[in-house]
Design a protein around this motif. Structure first.
Motif, PDB file in Angstrom:
ATOM      1  N   GLY A   1       9.019   6.363   2.995  1.00  0.00           N
ATOM      2  CA  GLY A   1       9.863   5.495   3.815  1.00  0.00           C
ATOM      3  C   GLY A   1       9.713   5.645   5.306  1.00  0.00           C
ATOM      4  O   GLY A   1      10.705   5.516   6.035  1.00  0.00           O
ATOM      5  N   THR A   2       8.482   5.879   5.779  1.00  0.00           N
ATOM      6  CA  THR A   2       8.340   5.978   7.243  1.00  0.00           C
ATOM      7  C   THR A   2       7.291   5.039   7.833  1.00  0.00           C
ATOM      8  O   THR A   2       7.351   4.745   9.024  1.00  0.00           O
ATOM      9  CB  THR A   2       7.973   7.412   7.685  1.00  0.00           C
ATOM     10  OG1 THR A   2       6.774   7.797   7.048  1.00  0.00           O
ATOM     11  CG2 THR A   2       9.070   8.393   7.348  1.00  0.00           C
ATOM     12  N   CYS A   3       6.332   4.555   7.045  1.00  0.00           N
ATOM     13  CA  CYS A   3       5.201   3.829   7.661  1.00  0.00           C
ATOM     14  C   CYS A   3       5.252   2.310   7.476  1.00  0.00           C
ATOM     15  O   CYS A   3       4.671   1.576   8.257  1.00  0.00           O
ATOM     16  CB  CYS A   3       3.883   4.359   7.121  1.00  0.00           C
ATOM     17  SG  CYS A   3       3.520   3.823   5.435  1.00  0.00           S
ATOM     18  N   GLY A   4       5.893   1.831   6.430  1.00  0.00           N
ATOM     19  CA  GLY A   4       6.008   0.388   6.215  1.00  0.00           C
ATOM     20  C   GLY A   4       4.838  -0.263   5.490  1.00  0.00           C
ATOM     21  O   GLY A   4       4.856  -1.476   5.261  1.00  0.00           O
TER      22      GLY A   4
ATOM     23  N   VAL B   1      12.078  -4.318   2.519  1.00  0.00           N
ATOM     24  CA  VAL B   1      12.382  -2.958   2.028  1.00  0.00           C
ATOM     25  C   VAL B   1      11.073  -2.203   1.857  1.00  0.00           C
ATOM     26  O   VAL B   1      10.013  -2.803   1.650  1.00  0.00           O
ATOM     27  CB  VAL B   1      13.137  -2.961   0.671  1.00  0.00           C
ATOM     28  CG1 VAL B   1      14.496  -3.622   0.800  1.00  0.00           C
ATOM     29  CG2 VAL B   1      12.320  -3.632  -0.427  1.00  0.00           C
ATOM     30  N   TYR B   2      11.171  -0.888   1.949  1.00  0.00           N
ATOM     31  CA  TYR B   2      10.023  -0.024   1.638  1.00  0.00           C
ATOM     32  C   TYR B   2      10.001   0.143   0.114  1.00  0.00           C
ATOM     33  O   TYR B   2      10.874   0.799  -0.460  1.00  0.00           O
ATOM     34  CB  TYR B   2      10.183   1.343   2.284  1.00  0.00           C
ATOM     35  CG  TYR B   2      10.184   1.366   3.787  1.00  0.00           C
ATOM     36  CD1 TYR B   2       9.412   0.489   4.543  1.00  0.00           C
ATOM     37  CD2 TYR B   2      10.940   2.306   4.475  1.00  0.00           C
ATOM     38  CE1 TYR B   2       9.398   0.545   5.922  1.00  0.00           C
ATOM     39  CE2 TYR B   2      10.939   2.371   5.861  1.00  0.00           C
ATOM     40  CZ  TYR B   2      10.164   1.480   6.581  1.00  0.00           C
ATOM     41  OH  TYR B   2      10.158   1.543   7.954  1.00  0.00           O
ATOM     42  N   SER B   3       9.000  -0.423  -0.537  1.00  0.00           N
ATOM     43  CA  SER B   3       9.012  -0.375  -2.007  1.00  0.00           C
ATOM     44  C   SER B   3       8.752   1.027  -2.540  1.00  0.00           C
ATOM     45  O   SER B   3       8.994   1.288  -3.718  1.00  0.00           O
ATOM     46  CB  SER B   3       8.000  -1.366  -2.597  1.00  0.00           C
ATOM     47  OG  SER B   3       6.692  -1.089  -2.163  1.00  0.00           O
ATOM     48  N   CYS B   4       8.294   1.950  -1.675  1.00  0.00           N
ATOM     49  CA  CYS B   4       8.140   3.346  -2.117  1.00  0.00           C
ATOM     50  C   CYS B   4       9.488   4.039  -2.194  1.00  0.00           C
ATOM     51  O   CYS B   4       9.584   5.134  -2.725  1.00  0.00           O
ATOM     52  CB  CYS B   4       7.218   4.117  -1.186  1.00  0.00           C
ATOM     53  SG  CYS B   4       7.936   4.441   0.452  1.00  0.00           S
ATOM     54  N   SER B   5      10.511   3.402  -1.645  1.00  0.00           N
ATOM     55  CA  SER B   5      11.828   4.032  -1.598  1.00  0.00           C
ATOM     56  C   SER B   5      12.857   3.283  -2.430  1.00  0.00           C
ATOM     57  O   SER B   5      14.059   3.482  -2.266  1.00  0.00           O
ATOM     58  CB  SER B   5      12.301   4.120  -0.141  1.00  0.00           C
ATOM     59  OG  SER B   5      11.362   4.840   0.624  1.00  0.00           O
TER      60      SER B   5
ATOM     61  N   LYS C   1       0.828  -1.223   0.000  1.00  0.00           N
ATOM     62  CA  LYS C   1       0.000   0.000   0.000  1.00  0.00           C
ATOM     63  C   LYS C   1       0.856   1.265   0.000  1.00  0.00           C
ATOM     64  O   LYS C   1       1.944   1.295   0.554  1.00  0.00           O
ATOM     65  CB  LYS C   1      -0.913   0.012   1.237  1.00  0.00           C
ATOM     66  CG  LYS C   1      -1.864  -1.175   1.299  1.00  0.00           C
ATOM     67  CD  LYS C   1      -2.910  -1.093   0.198  1.00  0.00           C
ATOM     68  CE  LYS C   1      -3.919  -2.197   0.279  1.00  0.00           C
ATOM     69  NZ  LYS C   1      -3.671  -3.315  -0.635  1.00  0.00           N
ATOM     70  N   ARG C   2       0.277   2.307  -0.629  1.00  0.00           N
ATOM     71  CA  ARG C   2       0.961   3.600  -0.682  1.00  0.00           C
ATOM     72  C   ARG C   2       0.332   4.484   0.386  1.00  0.00           C
ATOM     73  O   ARG C   2      -0.829   4.885   0.249  1.00  0.00           O
ATOM     74  CB  ARG C   2       0.751   4.214  -2.059  1.00  0.00           C
ATOM     75  CG  ARG C   2       1.645   5.372  -2.407  1.00  0.00           C
ATOM     76  CD  ARG C   2       1.309   5.758  -3.832  1.00  0.00           C
ATOM     77  NE  ARG C   2       2.314   6.524  -4.496  1.00  0.00           N
ATOM     78  CZ  ARG C   2       2.216   7.835  -4.671  1.00  0.00           C
ATOM     79  NH1 ARG C   2       1.190   8.494  -4.189  1.00  0.00           N
ATOM     80  NH2 ARG C   2       3.156   8.464  -5.323  1.00  0.00           N
ATOM     81  N   VAL C   3       1.078   4.763   1.439  1.00  0.00           N
ATOM     82  CA  VAL C   3       0.537   5.594   2.519  1.00  0.00           C
ATOM     83  C   VAL C   3       1.385   6.863   2.636  1.00  0.00           C
ATOM     84  O   VAL C   3       0.986   7.931   2.194  1.00  0.00           O
ATOM     85  CB  VAL C   3       0.472   4.810   3.848  1.00  0.00           C
ATOM     86  CG1 VAL C   3      -0.036   5.712   4.980  1.00  0.00           C
ATOM     87  CG2 VAL C   3      -0.456   3.606   3.707  1.00  0.00           C
ATOM     88  N   CYS C   4       2.578   6.753   3.210  1.00  0.00           N
ATOM     89  CA  CYS C   4       3.388   7.970   3.366  1.00  0.00           C
ATOM     90  C   CYS C   4       4.182   8.283   2.098  1.00  0.00           C
ATOM     91  O   CYS C   4       4.471   9.427   1.810  1.00  0.00           O
ATOM     92  CB  CYS C   4       4.334   7.827   4.549  1.00  0.00           C
ATOM     93  SG  CYS C   4       5.654   6.608   4.274  1.00  0.00           S
ATOM     94  N   ASP C   5       4.536   7.271   1.339  1.00  0.00           N
ATOM     95  CA  ASP C   5       5.348   7.409   0.127  1.00  0.00           C
ATOM     96  C   ASP C   5       6.696   8.058   0.422  1.00  0.00           C
ATOM     97  O   ASP C   5       7.275   8.700  -0.438  1.00  0.00           O
ATOM     98  CB  ASP C   5       4.597   8.222  -0.942  1.00  0.00           C
ATOM     99  CG  ASP C   5       5.142   7.937  -2.339  1.00  0.00           C
ATOM    100  OD1 ASP C   5       5.673   6.841  -2.557  1.00  0.00           O
ATOM    101  OD2 ASP C   5       5.046   8.828  -3.211  1.00  0.00           O
TER     102      ASP C   5
HETATM  103  S1  FES Z   1       4.323   4.054   1.812  1.00  0.00           S
HETATM  104 FE1  FES Z   1       5.041   4.450   3.850  1.00  0.00          FE
HETATM  105  S2  FES Z   1       7.016   3.515   3.892  1.00  0.00           S
HETATM  106 FE2  FES Z   1       6.351   3.297   1.833  1.00  0.00          FE
END
Ligand code: FES
Ligand code: FES
Length: 215
Positions: free
Chosen positions: A95-98, A109-113, A89-93
């Protein structure tokens, strides 16, 4: 390297501002090969992607996914928007929420990062890769048994993070579980259920080792 170059290279990157300007100036004249240009920077070959789309192939849950992405596209956006793999899921985008956690070559890994082009050649596991046919992975079942979710939006990331954690620590203490899942946030506050789920899954011993085979 003269004094000016030394000064320009104070960042320690190995590439001076002069190198960068040279690269910027010549790159458009170098032909594209497989979606990238190979240029010399400080004597070394460097692949330069973009600005257009680049063909890539990702290996996710044991399947190969050819695609085309702009170099700036993240693994998360590529999976969700192009490959229809929407468990992460895309939440913070940032690298902070997981919520976007996937396992890449055995590491969470955080796939948004992670850039999609960086993920090539890596084995990626998402929450979709855990269940086998109609049979949930023991970690997924443990989340259900222990009420490890409320709205469920953070749950795929948590389940994948738990999988990566238990693969490395098969008999964790409650304190280790708490620390091990410190990279994932739940806005509904289901931490007690999540931690109980991890301990239950750990008791399923070898059943949680390995990837995608209930191993
Ligand atoms: S969306 Fe929050 S860490 Fe990637
Ligand atoms: S269950 Fe709602 S954010 Fe975690």
């Amino acid at each position: 390297m003269n004094d000016e170059d030394n000064k320009e290279n104070e960042s320690g990157s190995g590439i001076s501002r002069r190198d960068f300007l040279k690269v910027s100036g010549i790159s458009l004249g170098v032909p594209l090969v497989m979606g990238h240009r190979v240029i010399k920077v400080a004597g070394a070959d460097v692949k330069l992607y973009g600005p257009g789309k680049t063909p890539i192939t990702l290996e996710i849950n044991g399947k190969r996914y050819p695609s085309e992405v702009e170099p700036r596209a993240t693994l998360l956006d590529t999976m969700r928007n192009q490959l229809d793999i929407t468990g992460a899921k895309r939440v913070c985008d940032r690298g902070t929420c997981g919520a976007c956690t996937v396992i890449m070559d055995g590491h969470p890994v955080y796939s948004c990062s992670v850039l999609a082009i960086e993920a090539q050649g890596k084995q990626i596991t998402t929450v979709e890769g855990l269940a086998q046919h109609d049979s949930l992975h023991p970690i997924q079942q443990a989340f259900i048994d222990n009420d490890g979710q409320q709205c469920g939006f953070c749950t795929p990331g948590f389940v994948v993070a738990c999988k990566a954690f238990l693969d490395k620590n098969r008999n964790p203490t409650p304190e280790e579980v708490k620390k091990g899942l410190g990279g994932n946030l739940c806005r509904c506050g289901t931490y007690i259920g999540v931690r109980a789920a991890v301990l239950q899954a750990a008791k399923a011993h070898g059943a949680v080792k390995g990837g995608g085979q209930h191993g």
